[in-house]
Design a protein around this motif. Structure first.
Motif, PDB file in Angstrom:
ATOM      1  N   ASN A  82       0.820  -1.209   0.000  1.00 15.54           N
ATOM      2  CA  ASN A  82       0.000   0.000   0.000  1.00 15.54           C
ATOM      3  C   ASN A  82       0.848   1.251   0.000  1.00 15.54           C
ATOM      4  O   ASN A  82       0.528   2.215  -0.693  1.00 15.54           O
ATOM      5  CB  ASN A  82      -0.938  -0.004   1.198  1.00 15.54           C
ATOM      6  CG  ASN A  82      -2.241  -0.618   0.841  1.00 15.54           C
ATOM      7  OD1 ASN A  82      -3.071   0.046   0.264  1.00 15.54           O
ATOM      8  ND2 ASN A  82      -2.398  -1.882   1.104  1.00 15.54           N
ATOM      9  N   ILE A  98       2.057   1.649  -3.515  1.00 16.86           N
ATOM     10  CA  ILE A  98       1.035   2.200  -4.405  1.00 16.86           C
ATOM     11  C   ILE A  98       0.835   3.687  -4.141  1.00 16.86           C
ATOM     12  O   ILE A  98       0.732   4.498  -5.078  1.00 16.86           O
ATOM     13  CB  ILE A  98      -0.294   1.437  -4.210  1.00 16.86           C
ATOM     14  CG1 ILE A  98      -0.255   0.114  -4.947  1.00 16.86           C
ATOM     15  CG2 ILE A  98      -1.464   2.243  -4.699  1.00 16.86           C
ATOM     16  CD1 ILE A  98      -0.232   0.243  -6.421  1.00 16.86           C
ATOM     17  N   ALA A  99       0.828   4.081  -2.851  1.00 18.70           N
ATOM     18  CA  ALA A  99       0.618   5.488  -2.521  1.00 18.70           C
ATOM     19  C   ALA A  99       1.753   6.327  -3.084  1.00 18.70           C
ATOM     20  O   ALA A  99       1.528   7.409  -3.648  1.00 18.70           O
ATOM     21  CB  ALA A  99       0.538   5.656  -1.003  1.00 18.70           C
ATOM     22  N   ALA A 131       1.315   6.535  -6.928  1.00 18.00           N
ATOM     23  CA  ALA A 131       0.151   7.297  -7.399  1.00 18.00           C
ATOM     24  C   ALA A 131       0.299   8.785  -7.113  1.00 18.00           C
ATOM     25  O   ALA A 131      -0.211   9.609  -7.865  1.00 18.00           O
ATOM     26  CB  ALA A 131      -1.117   6.768  -6.732  1.00 18.00           C
ATOM     27  N   LEU A 132       0.998   9.143  -6.024  1.00 13.53           N
ATOM     28  CA  LEU A 132       1.075  10.554  -5.662  1.00 13.53           C
ATOM     29  C   LEU A 132       2.305  11.251  -6.223  1.00 13.53           C
ATOM     30  O   LEU A 132       2.348  12.473  -6.261  1.00 13.53           O
ATOM     31  CB  LEU A 132       1.068  10.705  -4.140  1.00 13.53           C
ATOM     32  CG  LEU A 132      -0.225  10.268  -3.460  1.00 13.53           C
ATOM     33  CD1 LEU A 132      -0.115  10.415  -1.967  1.00 13.53           C
ATOM     34  CD2 LEU A 132      -1.396  11.082  -3.962  1.00 13.53           C
ATOM     35  N   PHE A 148      -5.744   5.649   2.430  1.00  8.20           N
ATOM     36  CA  PHE A 148      -5.383   4.666   1.407  1.00  8.20           C
ATOM     37  C   PHE A 148      -6.485   4.518   0.365  1.00  8.20           C
ATOM     38  O   PHE A 148      -6.204   4.334  -0.822  1.00  8.20           O
ATOM     39  CB  PHE A 148      -5.049   3.325   2.050  1.00  8.20           C
ATOM     40  CG  PHE A 148      -3.674   3.288   2.628  1.00  8.20           C
ATOM     41  CD1 PHE A 148      -2.584   3.621   1.850  1.00  8.20           C
ATOM     42  CD2 PHE A 148      -3.460   2.954   3.940  1.00  8.20           C
ATOM     43  CE1 PHE A 148      -1.310   3.614   2.369  1.00  8.20           C
ATOM     44  CE2 PHE A 148      -2.189   2.941   4.467  1.00  8.20           C
ATOM     45  CZ  PHE A 148      -1.113   3.278   3.686  1.00  8.20           C
ATOM     46  N   PHE A 193      -8.511   6.888  -0.588  1.00 10.70           N
ATOM     47  CA  PHE A 193      -8.439   8.080  -1.438  1.00 10.70           C
ATOM     48  C   PHE A 193      -7.285   7.968  -2.427  1.00 10.70           C
ATOM     49  O   PHE A 193      -7.436   8.284  -3.614  1.00 10.70           O
ATOM     50  CB  PHE A 193      -8.273   9.310  -0.547  1.00 10.70           C
ATOM     51  CG  PHE A 193      -8.681  10.581  -1.205  1.00 10.70           C
ATOM     52  CD1 PHE A 193     -10.013  10.924  -1.287  1.00 10.70           C
ATOM     53  CD2 PHE A 193      -7.747  11.417  -1.758  1.00 10.70           C
ATOM     54  CE1 PHE A 193     -10.397  12.090  -1.911  1.00 10.70           C
ATOM     55  CE2 PHE A 193      -8.121  12.583  -2.381  1.00 10.70           C
ATOM     56  CZ  PHE A 193      -9.447  12.923  -2.460  1.00 10.70           C
ATOM     57  N   VAL A 194      -6.135   7.463  -1.932  1.00 11.03           N
ATOM     58  CA  VAL A 194      -4.980   7.292  -2.812  1.00 11.03           C
ATOM     59  C   VAL A 194      -5.286   6.276  -3.909  1.00 11.03           C
ATOM     60  O   VAL A 194      -4.884   6.459  -5.072  1.00 11.03           O
ATOM     61  CB  VAL A 194      -3.750   6.863  -1.988  1.00 11.03           C
ATOM     62  CG1 VAL A 194      -2.663   6.330  -2.871  1.00 11.03           C
ATOM     63  CG2 VAL A 194      -3.240   8.023  -1.196  1.00 11.03           C
ATOM     64  N   ALA A 195      -6.040   5.230  -3.558  1.00  9.39           N
ATOM     65  CA  ALA A 195      -6.419   4.243  -4.576  1.00  9.39           C
ATOM     66  C   ALA A 195      -7.264   4.909  -5.657  1.00  9.39           C
ATOM     67  O   ALA A 195      -7.089   4.633  -6.851  1.00  9.39           O
ATOM     68  CB  ALA A 195      -7.177   3.089  -3.930  1.00  9.39           C
ATOM     69  N   ILE A 214     -14.840  11.838   3.300  1.00  9.33           N
ATOM     70  CA  ILE A 214     -13.645  11.507   2.508  1.00  9.33           C
ATOM     71  C   ILE A 214     -13.942  10.352   1.556  1.00  9.33           C
ATOM     72  O   ILE A 214     -13.564  10.372   0.381  1.00  9.33           O
ATOM     73  CB  ILE A 214     -12.466  11.142   3.435  1.00  9.33           C
ATOM     74  CG1 ILE A 214     -12.046  12.355   4.246  1.00  9.33           C
ATOM     75  CG2 ILE A 214     -11.283  10.638   2.628  1.00  9.33           C
ATOM     76  CD1 ILE A 214     -10.987  12.051   5.265  1.00  9.33           C
ATOM     77  N   ALA A 250     -13.804  10.150  -2.538  1.00  5.13           N
ATOM     78  CA  ALA A 250     -13.016   9.153  -3.267  1.00  5.13           C
ATOM     79  C   ALA A 250     -13.883   8.439  -4.299  1.00  5.13           C
ATOM     80  O   ALA A 250     -13.468   8.239  -5.449  1.00  5.13           O
ATOM     81  CB  ALA A 250     -12.409   8.153  -2.283  1.00  5.13           C
ATOM     82  N   LEU A 265     -14.410  10.600  -7.261  1.00  6.81           N
ATOM     83  CA  LEU A 265     -13.256  10.590  -8.160  1.00  6.81           C
ATOM     84  C   LEU A 265     -13.283   9.375  -9.074  1.00  6.81           C
ATOM     85  O   LEU A 265     -12.997   9.469 -10.268  1.00  6.81           O
ATOM     86  CB  LEU A 265     -11.950  10.572  -7.345  1.00  6.81           C
ATOM     87  CG  LEU A 265     -11.483  11.882  -6.755  1.00  6.81           C
ATOM     88  CD1 LEU A 265     -10.205  11.657  -5.968  1.00  6.81           C
ATOM     89  CD2 LEU A 265     -11.206  12.870  -7.862  1.00  6.81           C
ATOM     90  N   LYS A 274     -16.300   0.803  -1.765  1.00  3.52           N
ATOM     91  CA  LYS A 274     -16.392   2.012  -0.948  1.00  3.52           C
ATOM     92  C   LYS A 274     -17.791   2.151  -0.349  1.00  3.52           C
ATOM     93  O   LYS A 274     -17.956   2.644   0.769  1.00  3.52           O
ATOM     94  CB  LYS A 274     -16.042   3.232  -1.791  1.00  3.52           C
ATOM     95  CG  LYS A 274     -14.573   3.278  -2.177  1.00  3.52           C
ATOM     96  CD  LYS A 274     -14.234   4.602  -2.748  1.00  3.52           C
ATOM     97  CE  LYS A 274     -12.933   4.615  -3.506  1.00  3.52           C
ATOM     98  NZ  LYS A 274     -11.905   3.708  -3.057  1.00  3.52           N
TER      99      LYS A 274
END
Lengths: 160, 103, 84
Positions: A75, A78-79, A82-83, B18, B20-22, C8, C12, C15, C39
């Motif tokens: 994770n 991936i973060a 992606a960022l 996590f 949100f990052v996904a 939040i 997400a 998005l 989600k």
């Protein structure tokens, strides 16, 4: 045998979900769990359970902490990807043959590859051929031999 | 504000981060195969963290047992679903994105 | 605490909705819908805690099952052209 085991599991699940213990709820749970296991008692316990299954469950539980740690690492991976503004990815497809034979071992290996950093299982068949999509080329691309060795250790007893 | 609320809040917001990052990864990554990575990993971990945070807040009861069942089910089902998606795309003959192609 | 987390997660999901509308292929759309479904399960659990109604967890459990089965069924239909 499988009929009795399936109905016990179904009834426990019913009790867990219903939360109340009145007579009518217990009666309807009993009837419906018996009915479900009458229809589909060969799905949950397809073959007889012997001692090697218990050993395998024990080994699988010992394998879990390592898998959870890998999920956390993947994770953060991936973060980061992606960022990052430039998105440092360089995908490629890897094919290999694992020497696993049982369906359970192949399923565990396929899900473990998906959950470990940088790789996703694209295809797996019952002969043990795997097609894996990796997000980086090079050394990290090939899904670790250690995953295969670990899964093979879980499966182990079946061949004897 | 006791210690259990703080721990569950930490779990809750780590999981939200996590997830949100996904979502950002699913939007930004260039092709289907690389979009599978955040969907299979980030979402699985994110939901597990959020629901474990709720379990810690709730304590030991039937509610947290149900939450545990949901967590275990999604931990098994989500990688399987992404694997099925990737398999369908592979059978259909989708070529992966190479470095240097247009995004 | 729970309401901030729920907001939040809704953001997400919004998005990901972009990918479901825009997605160049069918697979992208199915992936986006699957992610939104996951989600939604978390969101249902959070709503149960916000309004203090634990019955929402049953809905979340059933939604998780339906979400998984819907993805698999759609892919099977697309691969074979029928569902039997």
């Amino acid at each position: 045998m499988s009929f009795v085991l399936t109905s016990i599991v179904m009834f426990l699940f019913w009790m867990l979900l219903s939360e109340e213990f009145t007579f009518i709820l217990i009666l309807s749970g009993l009837v419906s769990s018996l009915f479900v296991s009458f229809i589909s008692h060969d799905l949950l316990f397809g073959r007889a359970i012997d001692k090697s299954d218990i050993v395998r469950v024990h080994r699988f539980i010992r394998y879990l902490p390592w898998l959870l740690w890998q999920i956390i690492i993947s994770n953060f991976d991936i973060a980061y990807r992606a960022l990052h503004p430039k998105m440092p990815i360089d995908p490629c497809i890897v094919r290999f043959n694992s020497e696993l034979k049982s369906e359970l071992g192949i399923a565990i290996l396929a899900n473990s590859i998906t959950l470990t950093p940088g790789t996703v299982t694209v295809m797996a068949n019952e002969k043990g051929d795997f097609v894996v999509h990796s997000i980086v080329k090079g050394d990290k691309a090939l899904p670790g031999i250690d995953i295969q060795a670990k899964v093979k250790k879980i499966e182990g007893v079946m061949d004897v | 504000m006791d210690i259990r609320t703080i721990v569950s809040g930490v779990f809750l917001f780590t999981g939200c981060f996590f997830m949100f990052v996904a979502s950002i990864g699913i939007i930004r990554f260039p092709d289907f195969y690389s979009r599978i990575h955040p969907a299979g990993k980030g979402d699985t971990m994110g939901q597990a963290m959020v629901l474990i945070g709720l379990m810690i807040y709730e304590g030991f009861s039937f509610v947290s047992l149900k939450l545990l069942i949901i967590v275990i089910f999604i931990l098994i089902a989500n990688p399987t679903a992404t694997h099925a998606l990737a398999n369908a795309a592979y059978v259909a003959g989708l070529k992966p994105w190479k470095k240097g192609d247009k995004r | 605490m729970f309401d901030v987390a729920a907001i939040i997660i809704v953001l997400a999901a919004a998005l990901v909705l972009y990918r479901a509308i825009r997605g160049p292929m069918v697979c992208d759309r199915v992936l986006a819908v699957n992610v939104i479904g996951t989600k939604t399960v978390v969101l249902l659990a959070l709503i149960g805690f916000i309004y203090k109604r634990p019955y929402f967890l049953d809905i979340a459990l059933v939604y998780a099952l339906i979400n998984f089965i819907a993805t698999i069924a759609f892919l099977k239909y697309r691969e074979m052209g029928r569902l039997d």
